[in-house]
Design a protein around this motif. Structure first.
Motif, short mmCIF file in Angstrom:
data_model
loop_
_atom_site.label_atom_id
_atom_site.label_comp_id
_atom_site.label_asym_id
_atom_site.label_seq_id
_atom_site.Cartn_x
_atom_site.Cartn_y
_atom_site.Cartn_z
N PHE A 1 -3.77 1.49 -0.43
CA PHE A 1 -5.11 1.28 -0.96
C PHE A 1 -5.72 -0.02 -0.44
N ILE A 2 -4.89 -0.98 -0.04
CA ILE A 2 -5.41 -2.16 0.65
C ILE A 2 -6.05 -1.73 1.97
N LYS A 3 -5.35 -0.87 2.69
CA LYS A 3 -5.90 -0.35 3.95
C LYS A 3 -7.15 0.48 3.69
N LEU A 4 -7.16 1.26 2.61
CA LEU A 4 -8.33 2.05 2.26
C LEU A 4 -9.52 1.13 1.99
N GLY A 5 -9.29 0.04 1.29
CA GLY A 5 -10.36 -0.91 1.01
C GLY A 5 -10.91 -1.53 2.28
N GLN A 6 -10.02 -1.83 3.23
CA GLN A 6 -10.49 -2.37 4.50
C GLN A 6 -11.36 -1.36 5.25
N LEU A 7 -10.97 -0.09 5.19
CA LEU A 7 -11.78 0.94 5.84
C LEU A 7 -13.11 1.11 5.12
N LEU A 8 -13.10 1.08 3.79
CA LEU A 8 -14.34 1.20 3.02
C LEU A 8 -15.31 0.08 3.35
N LEU B 1 -11.14 -8.60 1.50
CA LEU B 1 -9.81 -8.03 1.31
C LEU B 1 -8.91 -8.40 2.48
N GLN B 2 -7.84 -9.08 2.21
CA GLN B 2 -6.91 -9.51 3.25
C GLN B 2 -5.65 -8.66 3.24
N ASP B 3 -5.24 -8.28 4.43
CA ASP B 3 -4.04 -7.45 4.58
C ASP B 3 -2.80 -8.35 4.64
N ARG B 4 -2.51 -9.02 3.53
CA ARG B 4 -1.38 -9.95 3.49
C ARG B 4 -0.59 -9.71 2.20
N GLU C 1 -15.65 12.83 1.91
CA GLU C 1 -14.71 13.85 2.40
C GLU C 1 -14.30 13.54 3.84
N ASN C 2 -15.26 13.13 4.67
CA ASN C 2 -14.93 12.74 6.03
C ASN C 2 -14.08 11.49 6.07
N LEU C 3 -14.37 10.57 5.13
CA LEU C 3 -13.62 9.32 5.08
C LEU C 3 -12.15 9.58 4.78
N ALA C 4 -11.86 10.53 3.89
CA ALA C 4 -10.46 10.84 3.56
C ALA C 4 -9.71 11.32 4.79
N ASP C 5 -10.34 12.20 5.57
CA ASP C 5 -9.71 12.67 6.81
C ASP C 5 -9.53 11.54 7.80
N GLU C 6 -10.57 10.71 7.94
CA GLU C 6 -10.51 9.59 8.87
C GLU C 6 -9.41 8.61 8.48
N PHE C 7 -9.31 8.33 7.17
CA PHE C 7 -8.31 7.36 6.71
C PHE C 7 -6.90 7.87 6.95
N ALA C 8 -6.66 9.15 6.66
CA ALA C 8 -5.33 9.71 6.90
C ALA C 8 -4.95 9.59 8.37
N LYS C 9 -5.89 9.88 9.24
CA LYS C 9 -5.63 9.77 10.69
C LYS C 9 -5.38 8.32 11.08
N THR C 10 -6.21 7.41 10.56
CA THR C 10 -6.12 6.00 10.95
C THR C 10 -4.81 5.37 10.50
N ILE C 11 -4.43 5.61 9.25
CA ILE C 11 -3.24 4.92 8.74
C ILE C 11 -1.96 5.49 9.38
N ARG C 12 -1.96 6.78 9.69
CA ARG C 12 -0.79 7.34 10.39
C ARG C 12 -0.69 6.78 11.80
N GLU C 13 -1.85 6.61 12.45
CA GLU C 13 -1.83 6.00 13.78
C GLU C 13 -1.34 4.56 13.72
N GLU C 14 -1.76 3.83 12.69
CA GLU C 14 -1.37 2.43 12.58
C GLU C 14 0.12 2.28 12.29
N MET C 15 0.71 3.27 11.64
CA MET C 15 2.16 3.21 11.39
C MET C 15 2.96 3.61 12.63
N ASP C 16 2.32 4.18 13.62
CA ASP C 16 3.00 4.62 14.83
C ASP C 16 2.99 3.48 15.84
#
Length: 552
Positions: free
Chosen positions: A63-70, A88-91, A181-196
């Motif tokens: 949800f920290i990552k979600l806030g950064q995307l929002l 929002l800081q990712d720390r 709805e688009n944001l949910a799809d975008e976020f799922a794609k983004t966070i999975r990419e960031e974990m890779d």
């Protein structure tokens, strides 16, 4: 088990967001089940934005990552929320070494056998990973390790977010519902990419290759043999944090030159190369003593397709030339601005934005203020942002903030204009303009020859009374239907009132009572047609000079 964990997580998330949902519900109906809507002041929005920020922090990494995307999506949240979420800081505190050791040994093998030396104390911790220092063949390296157990937590949270969307869209408008709805799809794609981390390594190497011949940009190289999907080993390069102005002064670094170098690097990444580092906050940028800039953390990185690149160039050229129509055309073609928006009103918005941003010299104004006005407009209409373009807009504003920190008099637009000129973009735009003008002139000349005969034939038909005109009226918002319904209800009410009075005088009370009940129902229906916001004959919210001044 995974689904059960998601159900438990859903209850936690729902409880955390319940105060916000309660407030949003009361905005639509003051007493939940009945009552009119209530106005929401900017102060109320800021208070709720702070509640949202605290909730995101309490719910953890996803949800920290979600806030950064929002914070990059002004088409989803009002400006007050964007301002708060930008902080929002990712720390987060790093995980225990024993847990991180399991990850690295699963991917690469025993730590002491793989690396010459490995410092067990992490130098930074983020929501998805943490960084350690080590040595490979005597060279210092930075080892980025995915946070232990983060995959299961993220997947559970992604299910919760997907389940929550139908509930949240009940409290927002249709435009924001589509964006969510688009944001949910975008976020799922983004966070999975960031974990890779394998993907991050590839993006890092591609961007590094694009700056091979530029000594002012330093990007660490990747140690492929010491990297995998959950571990990324890079060259360790130290430097002074780019926002440490006093230390840069002490090292005699030309801060204005550093700011110019930073902006030109991002212009090259976005406009020329089409692949860019998307997280330019000061923690990911450092400056060496010779003024070169070091880039860290390529987990957030994106691509820009050639079409969007061309439109971004047109946007910058339009701003530089104060060409309002050119700016609006670029925004519409990029998908940032709805083609159905009131173009005259939007021209006023852009004109005011440029006037507000302009200094004493007509050529000194900042793109952040222009984008800020556009972002406010995006929420008000509301409009929709293509995902990568939202990231580009966010990068542009963050980069300008860093540049202004380095040099308060930094002129973002002048540097961008000079870059476009040096790369030949402005000359190309002038050439296209000349070619387009020539084509328009040719078409106008052809029309000048063809129109008189057609006009003469039309006048002949008018003289013979043989001219028929057909008009199709589009009423997508059913305004005419609503107006007709009100007229009919008004006529019925106008006749039923004297009818009721007549029956009361000449007939029995039962007949008069039935007529009175009918009259009351008609009156109530007519009253509700004027009271309902959705049924009102009103236009979508548009910008005016007055409400821009009120917002300021």
């Amino acid at each position: 088990m995974a689904v059960l964990r998601s159900y438990r997580r859903f209850v936690v998330v729902f409880w955390q967001f319940l105060p916000l949902l309660w407030g949003w519900a009361r905005d639509k109906r003051r007493f939940l089940l009945f009552g009119g809507s209530r106005s929401v002041t900017p102060e109320m929005r800021r208070e709720r934005a702070q509640i949202l920020l605290d909730s995101l922090l309490a719910l953890g990494p996803t949800f920290i990552k979600l806030g950064q995307l929002l914070s990059t999506r002004p088409d989803v949240l009002p400006p007050e929320y964007i301002d708060v979420l930008e902080e929002l800081q990712d720390r987060v505190p790093p995980a225990d070494w024993s847990a991180a050791k399991v990850v690295i040994e699963d991917e690469l093998g025993p730590v002491d056998e793989v690396f010459d030396d490995f410092d067990r104390e992490s130098i930074s911790g983020a929501s998805l990973g943490q960084v350690y220092t080590a040595k490979v063949d005597g060279d210092p390296v930075a080892v980025k390790i995915r946070r232990p157990g983060i995959e299961e937590l993220v997947e559970a949270d992604l299910r919760v977010i997907r389940w929550s969307i139908p509930l949240i869209v009940r409290f927002v408008g249709q435009g924001q519902a589509f964006s969510l709805e688009n944001l949910a799809d975008e976020f799922a794609k983004t966070i999975r990419e960031e974990m890779d981390y394998a993907r991050e390594g590839r993006m890092l190497q591609e961007i590094r290759g694009n700056f091979t011949d530029n000594p002012d940009i330093v990007i660490p190289r990747v140690y492929d043999d010491y990297s995998d999907a959950r571990v990324l080993t890079m060259e360790y390069i130290s430097g002074t944090k780019i926002s440490s102005v006093s230390e840069l002064e002490a090292r005699n670094v030309d801060r204005s030159e550093v700011a110019e170098t930073l902006e030109e690097a991002y212009l090259q990444m976005i406009i020329t190369d089409g692949v860019f580092h998307a997280d330019p906050h000061p923690g990911n940028l450092a400056v060496q003593d010779d003024g070169s800039i070091v880039f860290y953390d390529f987990g957030m990185s994106g691509r820009v397709d050639p079409f969007v690149q061309d439109k971004i160039v047109e946007f910058y050229i339009g701003v530089a030339n104060q060409d309002i129509d050119g700016i609006l055309d670029a925004l519409i073609e990029m998908g940032t601005l709805s083609p159905e928006a009131d173009r005259a009103v939007m021209a006023d918005v852009m004109e005011l934005a440029i006037q507000d941003a302009r200094g004493e010299d007509i050529e000194t104004y900042r793109v952040q203020q222009i984008i800020g006005k556009v972002e406010d407009t995006i929420y008000e209409f509301p409009l929709r942002l293509p995902p990568n373009l939202a990231l580009v807009l966010r990068v542009a504003t963050v980069v300008e903030g860093v540049c202004v920190t380095l040099d308060q008099d930094f002129d973002f637009i002048t540097v961008a204009t000079d870059y476009l000129a040096d790369e030949g973009y402005r000359e190309e735009s002038i050439k296209q303009f000349v070619e387009g003008t020539a084509e328009d002139f040719q078409a106008a000349a052809t029309s000048a020859v063809r129109v008189p005969p057609k006009l003469e034939r039309a006048l002949d038909r008018v003289e013979r009374e043989d001219l028929h005109i057909r008009a199709d009226l589009e009423d997508d918002n059913r305004v005419i239907d609503k107006l007709g319904r009100r007229v009919v209800l008004g006529l019925v009410l106008a006749t039923s009132v004297p009818t009721t009075a007549f029956l009361y005088v000449t007939a029995d009370l039962l007949s008069a009572g039935v007529s009175a009940a009918f009259t009351t129902a008609i009156a109530l229906a007519l009253y509700r047609s004027f009271r309902r916001r959705k049924s009102g004959l009103r236009a979508s919210p548009q910008f005016t000079r007055q409400n821009l001044r009120e917002r300021d």
